[in-house]
Scaffold this active site. Structure first.
Site, PDB file in Angstrom:
ATOM      1  N   TYR A 142       0.822  -1.215   0.000  1.00  0.00           N
ATOM      2  CA  TYR A 142       0.000   0.000   0.000  1.00  0.00           C
ATOM      3  C   TYR A 142       0.857   1.268   0.000  1.00  0.00           C
ATOM      4  O   TYR A 142       0.408   2.319  -0.446  1.00  0.00           O
ATOM      5  CB  TYR A 142      -0.907   0.033   1.238  1.00  0.00           C
ATOM      6  CG  TYR A 142      -2.249  -0.630   1.056  1.00  0.00           C
ATOM      7  CD1 TYR A 142      -2.353  -1.947   0.628  1.00  0.00           C
ATOM      8  CD2 TYR A 142      -3.424   0.065   1.332  1.00  0.00           C
ATOM      9  CE1 TYR A 142      -3.587  -2.557   0.488  1.00  0.00           C
ATOM     10  CE2 TYR A 142      -4.667  -0.534   1.188  1.00  0.00           C
ATOM     11  CZ  TYR A 142      -4.740  -1.846   0.763  1.00  0.00           C
ATOM     12  OH  TYR A 142      -5.973  -2.439   0.624  1.00  0.00           O
ATOM     13  N   LYS A 192       3.255 -15.289   1.660  1.00  0.00           N
ATOM     14  CA  LYS A 192       3.573 -16.126   0.512  1.00  0.00           C
ATOM     15  C   LYS A 192       5.088 -16.311   0.485  1.00  0.00           C
ATOM     16  O   LYS A 192       5.787 -15.813  -0.409  1.00  0.00           O
ATOM     17  CB  LYS A 192       3.077 -15.475  -0.785  1.00  0.00           C
ATOM     18  CG  LYS A 192       1.572 -15.469  -0.933  1.00  0.00           C
ATOM     19  CD  LYS A 192       1.005 -16.745  -1.530  1.00  0.00           C
ATOM     20  CE  LYS A 192       1.409 -16.928  -2.984  1.00  0.00           C
ATOM     21  NZ  LYS A 192       0.955 -18.241  -3.514  1.00  0.00           N
ATOM     22  N   ASP A 224      -2.760 -17.981   0.146  1.00  0.00           N
ATOM     23  CA  ASP A 224      -3.787 -18.555  -0.744  1.00  0.00           C
ATOM     24  C   ASP A 224      -4.429 -19.775  -0.079  1.00  0.00           C
ATOM     25  O   ASP A 224      -5.654 -19.940  -0.094  1.00  0.00           O
ATOM     26  CB  ASP A 224      -3.209 -18.896  -2.127  1.00  0.00           C
ATOM     27  CG  ASP A 224      -1.963 -19.765  -2.074  1.00  0.00           C
ATOM     28  OD1 ASP A 224      -1.360 -19.918  -0.983  1.00  0.00           O
ATOM     29  OD2 ASP A 224      -1.582 -20.316  -3.130  1.00  0.00           O
ATOM     30  N   ASP A 248      -6.301  -7.240   3.703  1.00  0.00           N
ATOM     31  CA  ASP A 248      -7.448  -6.590   3.067  1.00  0.00           C
ATOM     32  C   ASP A 248      -8.356  -7.656   2.454  1.00  0.00           C
ATOM     33  O   ASP A 248      -9.571  -7.657   2.661  1.00  0.00           O
ATOM     34  CB  ASP A 248      -6.941  -5.614   2.003  1.00  0.00           C
ATOM     35  CG  ASP A 248      -8.069  -4.832   1.358  1.00  0.00           C
ATOM     36  OD1 ASP A 248      -8.982  -4.405   2.079  1.00  0.00           O
ATOM     37  OD2 ASP A 248      -8.040  -4.665   0.124  1.00  0.00           O
ATOM     38  N   ASP A 252     -12.104  -9.364   4.108  1.00  0.00           N
ATOM     39  CA  ASP A 252     -13.399  -9.316   3.408  1.00  0.00           C
ATOM     40  C   ASP A 252     -13.990 -10.713   3.296  1.00  0.00           C
ATOM     41  O   ASP A 252     -15.193 -10.916   3.491  1.00  0.00           O
ATOM     42  CB  ASP A 252     -13.246  -8.720   2.000  1.00  0.00           C
ATOM     43  CG  ASP A 252     -13.591  -7.239   1.960  1.00  0.00           C
ATOM     44  OD1 ASP A 252     -13.397  -6.566   2.988  1.00  0.00           O
ATOM     45  OD2 ASP A 252     -14.055  -6.762   0.908  1.00  0.00           O
TER      46      ASP A 252
HETATM   47  C1  IPM Z   1     -10.417  -1.487   3.881  1.00  0.00           C
HETATM   48  C2  IPM Z   1     -10.695  -0.780   2.577  1.00  0.00           C
HETATM   49  C3  IPM Z   1      -9.557   0.199   2.318  1.00  0.00           C
HETATM   50  C4  IPM Z   1      -8.287  -0.596   2.101  1.00  0.00           C
HETATM   51  C5  IPM Z   1      -9.802   1.218   1.189  1.00  0.00           C
HETATM   52  C6  IPM Z   1     -11.089   1.974   1.365  1.00  0.00           C
HETATM   53  C7  IPM Z   1      -8.645   2.164   1.045  1.00  0.00           C
HETATM   54  O1  IPM Z   1     -10.841  -1.721   1.561  1.00  0.00           O
HETATM   55  O2  IPM Z   1     -10.291  -0.788   4.899  1.00  0.00           O
HETATM   56  O3  IPM Z   1     -10.343  -2.705   3.889  1.00  0.00           O
HETATM   57  O4  IPM Z   1      -8.007  -1.058   0.981  1.00  0.00           O
HETATM   58  O5  IPM Z   1      -7.554  -0.751   3.061  1.00  0.00           O
HETATM   59 MG    MG Z   2     -10.880  -3.748   2.228  1.00  0.00          MG
END
Ligand code: IPM
Ligand code: MG
Length: 367
Positions: A142, A192, A224, A248, A252
């Site tokens: 990032y 990884k 993975d 990230d 999710d």
């Molecule tokens: C998260 C989001 C952020 C990220 C974005 C909004 C910059 O996806 O907090 O997971 O990628 O970290």
């Molecule tokens: Mg995210």
């Protein structure tokens, strides 16, 4: 002693709506528990861009550095897609994370009993799930340099750099081990190392830190395979520690195991300040959901549970955090559902503010 201070940054999309419900909860603690907070509010993301031409004004950044905790709603929206990368709403959030040095991002994935049917996985795979992902938040791909889009020959090349120093890995690993000590004493580190040098170093440093936590059972997994195991049998995990980008993605995926992204809070923690509290920002894992913004459909639970994390991690009020989490659990058990949680026969959705009211009523009932 002065009241603990909170800076509220509602942001964009559904951010302001869900934050209004957090305000009700904060108000309840003042009225009914005599726990007062000094609350201020400011702009972030697209809202800040509209007002100031930047997704985070320097004055807001300075305020964020001073308060005991920042609560953020969400940033972004299609309206801002055309903006230059440097002023996109997301840059405001990334600046807060970087300049506050919030290196440990705690993302719990917990399956509420009342919602076990909502997961796309079978009920017995997710019922009772309670895992914690610790995502490194201030480094990795990032932020690594070099980055950019350059010309090479007659074409363009997009570049990002995955980069981790030993100390960056060490500090987030320690946060994860500390959490594991307070939970089931199991930590799985994901990288990884089979294809990335940064992954090799990650594994070495985490293993080294593990020597200071002999009670914690440490394992390593390629990220993975970790994604696959999260879908196959998530209950094998207690705490997971991983880098910024893998974290990230994995968070999710883990969030969806629980049925709805609208349920999950997060805490981003840095070093202790002079008063002993960690630098901290709390935000829901979900985004700004522009498709439903302004319609009273959003689920405020993730944002309210983010405030519960603030009670626990910034204000040392674990019992009050338990109370708030129990109130959320009660409301769900009673069948109160926002639109994202529909599926059962004959249940009408409540609005964002009705969900907030129901949680406040459950808080009342807890006294
Ligand atoms: C998260 C989001 C952020 C990220 C974005 C909004 C910059 O996806 O907090 O997971 O990628 O970290
Ligand atoms: Mg995210």
């Amino acid at each position: 002693m002065s009241n603990p201070s909170i800076l509220i940054l509602p942001g964009d999309g559904i951010g302001p709506e869900v934050m209004a419900e957090v305000r009700k909860v904060i108000g309840w603690y003042g009225d009914k528990r005599d726990i007062q907070f000094d609350v201020s509010e400011d702009l972030v993301g697209g809202a800040a861009y509209d007002a100031h031409g930047t997704p985070l004004h320097d004055d807001t950044m300075a305020k964020a550095q001073e308060v005991d905790a920042v609560l953020l709603g969400a940033v972004g929206g299609p309206k801002y897609d055309v903006l230059d990368f440097s002023v996109k709403p997301e840059r405001g959030l990334l600046r807060l994370r970087k300049e506050m040095d919030l290196y440990a991002n705690l993302r719990p994935a917990q399956c509420f009993d009342a919602l076990a049917d909502f997961s796309s996985l079978k009920k017995d795979v997710v019922a009772g799930l309670d895992i914690m992902i610790v995502r490194e938040l201030t480094s990795g791909i990032y932020f690594g340099e070099p980055r950019g889009i350059i010309e090479e020959g007659n074409e363009r090349v997009g570049i990002n750099t995955q980069r981790y120093t030993e100390s960056e890995i060490d500090r987030v690993a320690r946060s994860a081990f500390e959490l594991a000590m307070k939970r089931d004493k199991k930590l799985c580190s994901m990288e990884k190392a089979n294809v990335m040098e940064s992954g090799i170093l990650w594994r070495e440093v985490v293993t080294e830190v593990g020597k200071d936590y002999p009670e914690v059972e440490l394992s390593h997994m390629y990220a993975d395979a970790g994604a696959m195991q999260l879908c196959r049998w998530p209950k094998q995990f207690d705490v997971i520690v991983t880098d910024n980008l893998f974290g990230d993605l994995l968070s999710d995926a883990a969030a969806m195991l629980t049925g709805s992204l609208g349920m999950l809070p997060s805490a981003s923690l840095g070093k202790p300040m002079a008063n002993g509290r960690p630098k901290a920002l709390y935000e829901p894992v979900h985004g700004s959901a522009p498709d439903i913004a302004g319609q009273g459909k959003a689920n405020p639970i993730a944002c309210i549970l983010s405030f519960a994390m603030a009670l626990r991690y910034s204000f040392d009020m674990g019992a009050e955090a338990d109370r708030l989490e129990a109130a959320v659990e009660k409301v769900l058990a009673d069948g109160v559902r926002t639109a994202d949680l529909l599926g059962e026969e004959g249940v009408d959705p409540v609005s964002t503010s009705e969900m907030g009211d129901a949680i406040v009523a459950a808080l009342d009932a807890s006294l």
